[in-house]
Scaffold this active site. Structure first.
Site, PDB file in Angstrom:
ATOM      1  CD  GLU A  78      -2.898   1.073   2.553  1.00  0.00           C
ATOM      2  OE1 GLU A  78      -2.749   0.329   3.407  1.00  0.00           O
ATOM      3  OE2 GLU A  78      -3.570   2.155   2.628  1.00  0.00           O
ATOM      4  NE  ARG A 108       2.920  -8.253  10.186  1.00  0.00           N
ATOM      5  CZ  ARG A 108       2.704  -7.034   9.159  1.00  0.00           C
ATOM      6  NH1 ARG A 108       3.659  -6.065   9.572  1.00  0.00           N
ATOM      7  NH2 ARG A 108       1.885  -6.990   8.451  1.00  0.00           N
ATOM      8  CE  LYS A 121       3.195   0.098   4.808  1.00  0.00           C
ATOM      9  NZ  LYS A 121       2.717  -0.024   3.553  1.00  0.00           N
TER      10      LYS A 121
HETATM   11  P1  ATP Z   1       3.046  -2.142   8.335  1.00  0.00           P
HETATM   12  O1  ATP Z   1       2.043  -3.205   9.047  1.00  0.00           O
HETATM   13  O2  ATP Z   1       4.335  -2.397   8.476  1.00  0.00           O
HETATM   14  O3  ATP Z   1       2.642  -0.985   7.880  1.00  0.00           O
HETATM   15  P2  ATP Z   1       1.760  -3.665   5.856  1.00  0.00           P
HETATM   16  O4  ATP Z   1       1.586  -4.897   5.950  1.00  0.00           O
HETATM   17  O5  ATP Z   1       0.617  -2.471   6.141  1.00  0.00           O
HETATM   18  O6  ATP Z   1       3.194  -3.057   6.899  1.00  0.00           O
HETATM   19  P3  ATP Z   1       1.742  -3.310   3.005  1.00  0.00           P
HETATM   20  O7  ATP Z   1       2.133  -2.226   2.083  1.00  0.00           O
HETATM   21  O8  ATP Z   1       0.157  -3.581   3.295  1.00  0.00           O
HETATM   22  O9  ATP Z   1       2.180  -2.958   4.567  1.00  0.00           O
HETATM   23  O10 ATP Z   1       2.427  -4.705   2.756  1.00  0.00           O
HETATM   24  C1  ATP Z   1       2.929  -5.175   1.483  1.00  0.00           C
HETATM   25  C2  ATP Z   1       3.491  -6.599   1.904  1.00  0.00           C
HETATM   26  O11 ATP Z   1       4.369  -6.812   2.606  1.00  0.00           O
HETATM   27  C3  ATP Z   1       2.191  -7.426   2.182  1.00  0.00           C
HETATM   28  O12 ATP Z   1       2.276  -8.459   1.430  1.00  0.00           O
HETATM   29  C4  ATP Z   1       2.717  -7.577   3.751  1.00  0.00           C
HETATM   30  O13 ATP Z   1       2.246  -8.775   3.909  1.00  0.00           O
HETATM   31  C5  ATP Z   1       3.936  -7.543   3.609  1.00  0.00           C
HETATM   32  N1  ATP Z   1       4.735  -7.193   4.752  1.00  0.00           N
HETATM   33  C6  ATP Z   1       4.600  -6.196   5.339  1.00  0.00           C
HETATM   34  N2  ATP Z   1       5.398  -6.117   6.705  1.00  0.00           N
HETATM   35  C7  ATP Z   1       5.939  -7.361   6.851  1.00  0.00           C
HETATM   36  C8  ATP Z   1       6.934  -8.000   7.602  1.00  0.00           C
HETATM   37  N3  ATP Z   1       7.175  -7.373   8.694  1.00  0.00           N
HETATM   38  N4  ATP Z   1       7.412  -9.103   7.055  1.00  0.00           N
HETATM   39  C9  ATP Z   1       7.022  -9.640   5.939  1.00  0.00           C
HETATM   40  N5  ATP Z   1       6.254  -9.179   5.318  1.00  0.00           N
HETATM   41  C10 ATP Z   1       5.690  -8.018   5.648  1.00  0.00           C
HETATM   42 MG    MG Z   2      -1.291  -2.134   5.528  1.00  0.00          MG
END
Ligand code: ATP
Ligand code: MG
Length: 562
Positions: A37, A262, A272
């Site tokens: 995102e 994760r 984020k």
């Molecule tokens: P955050 O919770 O850190 O803000 P998010 O999951 O909201 O991250 P996205 O932009 O939705 O961020 O993530 C894009 C991809 O990266 C998704 O497929 C998500 O599962 C993966 N991802 C995000 N954080 C991690 C992590 N800590 N370890 C592994 N994969 C991750």
């Molecule tokens: Mg997200």
């Protein structure tokens, strides 16, 4: 780039894919995607997902898409889109011609929603968010059905059309799936598919005033792109039945969702939303402040992409949550830089030394090895002269027994230079040491002892002649506790920020060979660590980030454990 996924035995995701291939599922295709995102910069957790998704595609001769999940217009910006593209490319991956945006599918998603309405599987609901939440029930009690749930198809189609045309204010109506308000899985209790939101979108502008919810959009985006394996993190496990329901109702391509744990790192905050808080609150200089866990920060700090890939390969993937020691990431960086970085001498906290028996106007050229790990890197000349600098911490006026560096009357080796002996300490009235007077032994040129005489200390140094002035920035953990999110009642994770995470030193002295270093160049300053030229460098002054010190606690621990 080496195929890093071949090094280890099959992980559980590879096992699933190999079984699917053996069963000729999807005609033997493997197609993954990385779906960020664009609401912030990528962090090291995303790197894990990137390496996994692109790595699997490479390994199985498949494809991996880069898709921006831009369904939330209020939090998303083009700046983030650009940074994410830069980071994925820098990490060494290529989406080729497969760059997609969820917003490209808004019409298609809308049409699918119409299908569900026509089939009696979705309805327009007039409850506000608060009432909806209230009616949702709890984990142990069923929810209440919306009074609008049994509207007929014609009325639903009319209202949904008017939602889209902008007749209703934000939050006044939603489109909901008609599933089961008594479902044990709360995600199945008539979830919202669309909300009214009069907000401009970074790509579609004012075309839309209804926006799809993540859970409605995400599975369909994967389906539209023909993704075979939708790899995501564990928190989406409970959402899988909902994605399955949508896809089955529509009878469209059905990717297989696979969840993994994760990445979490100690001393690190990864969300984020929290990172944005640090940026907006001025706790760091920006998303790429070298103390941040973002990919752009690590790049700026000097972490090589290959080291990050190696780290991701080493941590692997698992179904169970765990916290990885940040020392492992740093070990991968050190290991990489040890092999690749050229050595130079740099004094970051200079103390002036005058060698009294060395001739005034003579500059000798000493031979120095560029990288002992890589003989092909060759040698260079380093000037040696009467006035030079050593590290202030390498001198003690009144040293304890185990201090083997310079002290009054002591002899040490200057690396690639000569043996010197301290003969006098010059101080100001306050007692601060201003400069040292030494003598050198001309028979020890190159740092070799002709008579087998032993000296315990070897110091790095920089000649005063043609020394380059630089600023050096030293970093420590951004948080000074192992789990920064563990805070007492009423506390804030920012209370755990480390006040000493940044130290800026000016007036550092570097050997002249670094003169033409460019932002992004990485070097090892002998004994002081790995350094990387910062983009803040100007014609007048080079700025270096210390990537890491040389000490590797991870390697030490491994050695101890045998
Ligand atoms: P955050 O919770 O850190 O803000 P998010 O999951 O909201 O991250 P996205 O932009 O939705 O961020 O993530 C894009 C991809 O990266 C998704 O497929 C998500 O599962 C993966 N991802 C995000 N954080 C991690 C992590 N800590 N370890 C592994 N994969 C991750
Ligand atoms: Mg997200």
């Amino acid at each position: 780039m080496a195929d890093e996924q071949t090094k280890t035995k099959l992980n559980f995701i590879q096992q699933i894919i190999e079984d699917d291939l053996a069963n000729c599922l999807n005609d033997g295709r493997v197609h993954t995607r990385f779906p960020p995102e664009p609401n912030g910069y990528l962090h090291i957790g995303h790197a894990k997902s990137i390496c996994l998704n692109f790595g699997l595609a490479t390994h199985y001769n498949g494809k991996c898409n880069l898709r921006f999940d831009d369904t939330n217009p209020t939090k998303e910006e083009s700046e983030y889109v650009e940074s994410i593209k830069e980071d994925v490319t820098w990490l060494g991956f290529d989406w080729e011609d497969r760059l997609y945006f969820a917003s490209d599918y808004f019409q298609c998603l809308y049409d699918h929603a119409l299908t569900l309405i026509k089939n009696g599987k979705a309805f327009v609901c007039d409850l506000n968010l608060e009432d909806m939440r209230h009616n949702r029930g709890t984990l142990t009690s069923p929810g209440l059905e919306s009074p609008y749930r049994n509207r007929d198809v014609a009325e639903n189609l009319d209202l949904f059309d008017r939602m889209r045309k902008g007749e209703f204010p934000d939050g006044s109506r939603t489109l909901r799936a008609k599933i089961d308000m008594a479902a044990a899985n709360m995600n199945m209790r008539d979830p919202v598919m669309y909300r009214v939101l009069h907000a401009a979108h970074h790509r579609t502008g004012d075309d839309w005033c209804i926006y799809p919810m993540y859970d409605w959009a995400h599975g369909l985006e994967d389906s539209i792109e023909g993704i075979t394996h939708s790899i995501c993190t564990l928190e989406f496990e409970d959402h899988r039945p909902l994605y399955d329901w949508f896809l089955d109702q529509l009878g469209v391509h059905h990717p297989k969702q696979i969840e993994f744990a994760r990445l979490e790192l100690n001393y690190t905050v990864m969300s984020k939303r929290k990172l944005l808080e640090l940026v907006e609150g001025g706790y760091v200089s920006g998303w790429d402040d070298p103390r941040m866990p973002t990919i752009s920060a690590m790049r700026r700090r000097g972490y090589p992409a290959s080291a990050i890939r190696e780290f991701c390969a080493r941590i692997g993937v698992a179904k169970v949550k765990g916290v990885v020691d940040i020392a492992l990431l740093q070990h991968c960086v050190r290991d990489d830089l040890n092999k690749s970085s050229l050595r130079v001498m740099g004094v970051i906290d200079p103390l002036k030394v005058v060698i009294e028996n060395f001739p005034q106007d003579v500059v000798e050229e000493m031979d120095a090895v560029n990288n002992p790990e890589d003989p092909s890197a060759g040698t260079r000349k380093v000037p040696f002269s009467r006035v030079l600098y050593i590290e202030r911490g390498d001198f003690m006026e009144d040293p304890p027994r185990k201090f083997f560096r310079l002290a009054p009357g002591r002899e040490v080796r200057l690396r690639y230079g000569y043996f010197i002996t301290c003969t006098e300490v010059i101080k100001n009235d306050a007692g601060d040491v201003l400069e040292l007077r030494c003598t050198y032994d001309p028979a020890t040129r190159g740092g070799d002892s002709p008579d087998g005489r032993k000296v315990k200390g070897t110091l790095h140094w920089v000649s005063h002649t043609s020394a380059i002035d630089a600023q050096v920035r030293l970093y420590d953990h951004l948080f000074n506790v192992v789990s920064p999110l563990d805070v007492p009642e009423g506390g804030d994770f920012k209370d755990n920020l480390n006040p000493d995470s940044l130290q800026v030193l000016s007036g550092c002295k570097l050997e002249p060979s670094v003169k033409n270093a460019k932002p992004g160049d990485r070097l090892q300053f002998e004994r002081m660590g790995y350094f990387c030229v910062d983009p803040d460098s100007t014609e007048a002054q080079l700025v270096f980030n210390r990537t890491l010190t040389l000490k590797d606690p991870w390697a030490k621990k491994q050695k101890k454990q045998g």
